[in-house]
Structures are given as structure tokens and as C-alpha cells.
Motif scaffolding. Sequence first.
Motif, PDB file in Angstrom:
ATOM      1  N   GLU A  66       0.799  -1.216   0.000  1.00  0.00           N
ATOM      2  CA  GLU A  66       0.000   0.000   0.000  1.00  0.00           C
ATOM      3  C   GLU A  66       0.837   1.274   0.000  1.00  0.00           C
ATOM      4  O   GLU A  66       0.284   2.378  -0.033  1.00  0.00           O
ATOM      5  N   SER A  67       2.156   1.126   0.058  1.00  0.00           N
ATOM      6  CA  SER A  67       3.049   2.286  -0.076  1.00  0.00           C
ATOM      7  C   SER A  67       4.086   1.981  -1.154  1.00  0.00           C
ATOM      8  O   SER A  67       5.289   2.148  -0.958  1.00  0.00           O
ATOM      9  N   HIS A  68       3.573   1.515  -2.286  1.00  0.00           N
ATOM     10  CA  HIS A  68       4.428   1.156  -3.422  1.00  0.00           C
ATOM     11  C   HIS A  68       4.399   2.315  -4.414  1.00  0.00           C
ATOM     12  O   HIS A  68       3.341   2.699  -4.904  1.00  0.00           O
ATOM     13  N   TYR A  69       5.567   2.856  -4.717  1.00  0.00           N
ATOM     14  CA  TYR A  69       5.643   4.059  -5.539  1.00  0.00           C
ATOM     15  C   TYR A  69       6.251   3.782  -6.908  1.00  0.00           C
ATOM     16  O   TYR A  69       7.223   3.035  -7.037  1.00  0.00           O
ATOM     17  N   VAL A  70       5.630   4.390  -7.885  1.00  0.00           N
ATOM     18  CA  VAL A  70       6.058   4.280  -9.269  1.00  0.00           C
ATOM     19  C   VAL A  70       6.328   5.687  -9.790  1.00  0.00           C
ATOM     20  O   VAL A  70       6.133   6.674  -9.091  1.00  0.00           O
ATOM     21  N   ASN A  71       6.779   5.789 -11.029  1.00  0.00           N
ATOM     22  CA  ASN A  71       6.926   7.088 -11.658  1.00  0.00           C
ATOM     23  C   ASN A  71       5.568   7.527 -12.203  1.00  0.00           C
ATOM     24  O   ASN A  71       4.679   6.695 -12.399  1.00  0.00           O
ATOM     25  N   PRO A  72       5.389   8.798 -12.503  1.00  0.00           N
ATOM     26  CA  PRO A  72       4.071   9.254 -12.934  1.00  0.00           C
ATOM     27  C   PRO A  72       3.754   8.974 -14.396  1.00  0.00           C
ATOM     28  O   PRO A  72       2.685   9.351 -14.863  1.00  0.00           O
ATOM     29  N   LEU A  73       4.658   8.277 -15.102  1.00  0.00           N
ATOM     30  CA  LEU A  73       4.456   7.979 -16.525  1.00  0.00           C
ATOM     31  C   LEU A  73       5.018   6.608 -16.866  1.00  0.00           C
ATOM     32  O   LEU A  73       5.838   6.044 -16.140  1.00  0.00           O
ATOM     33  N   CYS A  74       4.609   6.122 -18.039  1.00  0.00           N
ATOM     34  CA  CYS A  74       4.883   4.741 -18.459  1.00  0.00           C
ATOM     35  C   CYS A  74       6.366   4.413 -18.602  1.00  0.00           C
ATOM     36  O   CYS A  74       6.908   3.575 -17.881  1.00  0.00           O
ATOM     37  N   SER A  75       7.035   5.020 -19.593  1.00  0.00           N
ATOM     38  CA  SER A  75       8.422   4.661 -19.875  1.00  0.00           C
ATOM     39  C   SER A  75       9.333   4.798 -18.656  1.00  0.00           C
ATOM     40  O   SER A  75      10.139   3.898 -18.385  1.00  0.00           O
ATOM     41  N   PRO A  76       9.251   5.902 -17.895  1.00  0.00           N
ATOM     42  CA  PRO A  76      10.117   6.006 -16.719  1.00  0.00           C
ATOM     43  C   PRO A  76       9.917   4.873 -15.715  1.00  0.00           C
ATOM     44  O   PRO A  76      10.884   4.341 -15.172  1.00  0.00           O
ATOM     45  N   SER A  77       8.649   4.479 -15.473  1.00  0.00           N
ATOM     46  CA  SER A  77       8.396   3.396 -14.521  1.00  0.00           C
ATOM     47  C   SER A  77       8.928   2.058 -15.026  1.00  0.00           C
ATOM     48  O   SER A  77       9.542   1.288 -14.278  1.00  0.00           O
ATOM     49  N   ARG A  78       8.698   1.774 -16.299  1.00  0.00           N
ATOM     50  CA  ARG A  78       9.161   0.506 -16.854  1.00  0.00           C
ATOM     51  C   ARG A  78      10.683   0.428 -16.853  1.00  0.00           C
ATOM     52  O   ARG A  78      11.268  -0.635 -16.601  1.00  0.00           O
ATOM     53  N   ALA A  79      11.314   1.569 -17.128  1.00  0.00           N
ATOM     54  CA  ALA A  79      12.771   1.601 -17.089  1.00  0.00           C
ATOM     55  C   ALA A  79      13.289   1.338 -15.675  1.00  0.00           C
ATOM     56  O   ALA A  79      14.240   0.573 -15.476  1.00  0.00           O
ATOM     57  N   SER A  80      12.654   1.962 -14.679  1.00  0.00           N
ATOM     58  CA  SER A  80      13.057   1.735 -13.289  1.00  0.00           C
ATOM     59  C   SER A  80      12.807   0.297 -12.868  1.00  0.00           C
ATOM     60  O   SER A  80      13.631  -0.323 -12.184  1.00  0.00           O
ATOM     61  N   LEU A  81      11.673  -0.254 -13.255  1.00  0.00           N
ATOM     62  CA  LEU A  81      11.316  -1.625 -12.895  1.00  0.00           C
ATOM     63  C   LEU A  81      12.339  -2.627 -13.402  1.00  0.00           C
ATOM     64  O   LEU A  81      12.670  -3.590 -12.715  1.00  0.00           O
ATOM     65  N   LEU A  82      12.859  -2.404 -14.602  1.00  0.00           N
ATOM     66  CA  LEU A  82      13.745  -3.391 -15.223  1.00  0.00           C
ATOM     67  C   LEU A  82      15.226  -3.098 -15.059  1.00  0.00           C
ATOM     68  O   LEU A  82      16.056  -3.977 -15.337  1.00  0.00           O
ATOM     69  N   THR A  83      15.578  -1.886 -14.603  1.00  0.00           N
ATOM     70  CA  THR A  83      16.994  -1.576 -14.409  1.00  0.00           C
ATOM     71  C   THR A  83      17.391  -1.403 -12.952  1.00  0.00           C
ATOM     72  O   THR A  83      18.575  -1.482 -12.618  1.00  0.00           O
ATOM     73  N   GLY A  84      16.422  -1.107 -12.067  1.00  0.00           N
ATOM     74  CA  GLY A  84      16.767  -0.793 -10.691  1.00  0.00           C
ATOM     75  C   GLY A  84      17.331   0.603 -10.526  1.00  0.00           C
ATOM     76  O   GLY A  84      17.931   0.919  -9.499  1.00  0.00           O
ATOM     77  N   ARG A  85      17.118   1.464 -11.524  1.00  0.00           N
ATOM     78  CA  ARG A  85      17.634   2.835 -11.482  1.00  0.00           C
ATOM     79  C   ARG A  85      16.471   3.822 -11.459  1.00  0.00           C
ATOM     80  O   ARG A  85      15.382   3.539 -11.963  1.00  0.00           O
TER      81      ARG A  85
END
Length: 544
Positions: A66-85
Motif C-alpha cells: 500500500e506504499s508502493h511508488y512508481v513514476n508518474p508515466l509509463c516509460s520512466p516506470s518501466r525503465a526503473s522496474l527493469l533496471t533498478g535505477r
Amino acid sequence: MVAYSVKFILGFLAFIVFAADCTYSKPNVVFIVADDLGWDDVGYHGSKQVLTPNIDQFAANSIRLESHYVNPLCSPSRASLLTGRYASSLGLQHSVIIQGQRVGVPLNETLLSEYLRDAGYATHAVGKWHLGYFAKEYTPTGRGFDTFYGYYNENGDYFDHTSNLDYVLTPKENVAWGLDWRLDENGEFNLIYNDFGKYSTDLLTERAVYVLQNYSGSEQPFFMYLAYQAVHSGNEDQPLQAPQEDINKFPNIYDSRRRITAGMIYNLDRNVGRVLDSLDQLGLADNTIVLFLTDNGGPTLNCDFSWGSNYPLRGSKHSLYEGGVRGVALARLPGSGSLKSGSVSSQLIHVSDWVPTVLEAAGIPIPSHLDGVSQYTSLMNGGESARSELLHNIDQMTNYSAVRVNDIKLIVGEWHNGYGGCDHFADWATPPGSTPMSSYVTENPTVNCNGQQPSKFDMDAKNCWSDTLQMTACMYNITADPCEYVNIIDMEEMEEIREEAIDRLKFYYTNAVPPKWPLPDPTSLPPLHNFTWVPWTDDVTMWN
């Protein structure tokens, strides 16, 4: 001498068996990414409009983050999810990658698929890529995936699988309209024409189930990255699409746009259930890490032609308010030591944490340069989060940034209203279609706003401004005020905390790389490639 040799051989064979067991006891990994799914677009968050029985059932048998944070847009979140950056470490923080841009995840970055492939995993990507494809090296099979079935771009038609470039007029005869549906494997890049008329969410599930079936009884661990198109808007000529039988489930929603959105969500939920059921039926569930998450908050009230809901959170996709960055997320980890199924976790987690978390679970060394931190021990034992702060984003092109330090979020700058139809990106938007809208209250909401929502006419509450700093800035105690009603930035007792948050944001600015967001390359356009979107150059140099 003979006896010694026999003992040596038997011992060596035992070691080989032990090593093999260790190798193939690594957990399988399945990421299921929903696109633009809002906080209030799932039943377990108390929605009174949408139906998500399968996701709700998974929530009851997994850890609710319930406190899981993502980026506010698609590409940035997917990049973070798969790179750890963080996206700002990759130059992908400004916006999404649009059709024809010579941009992608930098080739000097290692993706989770590459880490796992090098550790003996089979790796498969299904669905939306959206991380660059101008050269083949940036496509999924160039980034550690054995196979890829899906599409490269941001959006497309759910039935004919064409994609159009937003920055050009949108009729289908326009030069920026082309097919974007493919199967890449064994070094070949194959466009698919015979899926015309079939709904993409169903097609992606069929492929995912096919992938899973190949590992029933297999000793080789696998990673499947399943990124659904739903519930992102389609092309601009028909942005909301769902099978009519799914739309018909919601006659109670009088707003046709929200009704179609509910149908899209309902179809997504059914397909997520099919994937989860397949894991059970194939005997794979007990040794598989399953993560279900959205890539960003829901776009509300026609933002990006979509009609999601993040109620009661403030803000929409694109914004750094909680509605844009606090995302729906569920996780199931193998092992009896993990948090009890159905537990609710308030641990602070960022989407970049999943690379190190998975690496630790698989016994793979965690690189020291990652921005994400492993939450494996925290999730297994139910302890404190491994982080106390996170960067929401830094965008040097708009000077819009936010950082979270302990309970406090500092937002500096303001994203401009009106872009992509997002006129209400800072509002507390109830979903359309309720009768009356003013009475819309979620049932058993998981967020307690701890106060009275400001009136839409109360501009002082809505404005992000600091008299002390004489600039656009606001600060909220997210633990006490998760709906961001009260801007505490100018309170005298907050001075020390405010300065600490400013210092941390300055630190992240120092380490951020400049964003890359060039104009589309004219040589990418579909008429030059048989009216398809394909990698169009051998030059791997990104444009700025």
C-alpha cells in the motif's frame, strides 16, 4: 588408492547433484504490469464501480503493497522496474518515449532480464515494451529476453494493432500510422498480420499461458515480463475499447466513457486471473515470485483520453501527487517466512527496488550502482522497509520534482495543466458515472484521508506555493495526510524538516543526468517501412 578414488568420485557426484539442485531451486519470476490502472480501479481498494474479482482474490492471497511508488508515466516506470535505477539516472525522466524517437534505456545499463539470463534463466517478454526500438539493440531480444510478443510503442488500437504518432494528425491515411504487433525470437523480427480483430488483452494472455506451459515440469527457472496494454487509451480516433460483453456488465455507470473503462478493467481482471490460474494448474505457483503492479496512477477525467480513478488520492497520471505515483501493487513470494497472505504492507517501496529484490531472492550478487534497494528480507520477515526516502522524479526540462524523506514529501514546481487533456491533474477527482458524484465514497477505503476534502473552489488548498521560499513548492506529511490536503511547508515547526528535504532533493539533482527527449526521426515513419513501426537504423546513438 582405489577406495580413495571411489570416495572422491561419489563425493564429486554428490556435489554436482547439490549444485544442480541449488541452480534450479531459484524462484521463477513473473511480473504482471497493468497500464494506467488507478488506485480506485480495483475492488479491494473499495471501488463501488469496477469489478475485479480475480485481482481481489490475488490480493487476499498475497502481500498488499500500500506504499508502493512508481513514476508518474509509463516509460520512466518501466525503465526503473527493469533496471533498478531512477529514471533521472537514465535520462528518461521527462516524458514517455514516443513513436519515432531515437531514445531508449542506455545500452550501458543492465536489465533484470540480462542478469537473470546470465544466471541460467529463460526470459520472455509479452506485451508493451515502450523502452526504445530505433535500433535492434534496444528491443527486448537485444536486452536479454529470449522472445518477445507484443508491441514496441506507447499505445495502439486494441483490435487492429496499429499505432499512430500523437504529434501528427491522426487519420489512418496519415503517414504516421502503422502496424505495431510482432513476435521477435531466434534473431528474427516478425510482424504479425493475422491477429487483426482480436482484442489485445486476450492475445497477450494466450501468449503468456503458452510461455508458462513450456516450463511445467522443467527444471530451468524462467522470468516472464507480462505488460498489458490495458487500460491505457488506444489511438486517438477510438481511445477507449473493450469487448461489448464486458462493457455490458456496467449498466449502472451512466457515463459512457467510464463505462467502457470499467469494461476494459473487467477484461484485464479476467485475463490476470487466467495467468494466475495457469501458474496453479501447471504446478508453478509455489516456486514463483509474482508481482502485479500498475506503471503509474490512473489518468482521470479525460487526461490522455482516459477515465481512470485514484480516489481518494489527489492527482492524476503525470502528477507527483499521490494519485500519480502511489500505485496498485501486490506481491507473492515463495517461502514460509514471507508475510502472511492477505497482509497489508505499509513498507516504503519504490519500483526500482524490484531488481535488487529479485536478484537477492535468486542468489545473484546485487550491483552497487543501483538506486533501488532489496526489499527481500523486509517482505519475507515483515520488518521495516529497507529505505526511508525515495526520489519521485526530477525533470530539468519542466523544473518539476519531488522527493520523499521519511513521512514527508516535498514537491517543487508544478506540472502545467491542460497537457494531454489533463486539466485536473492536481484535483481530488471522483470517477464520473456515479449518481450523484458528490456522494461517491469508496467502501472500506484503504486510505484514510484524516480530514475534510477541500472544496474545488478552495484555491489556497490546491495551490502549491511557499511564501517562505517565494516559489512554487509544497510539502505534505504523507503518513498523517495521505490525500495531501494540508500544505505544511511554511509552518515554523517544519523549518528543519523542510531544509532536510530540500538538501536531499539538491543531492538528487546533482546526480541526475540530462533528459533525452528529441523530436521523432522522420526516417522512422511507417510509409518508409511498408506502413509498419520497426527498428529503422543500425546507428545505436541516441539523440538528445
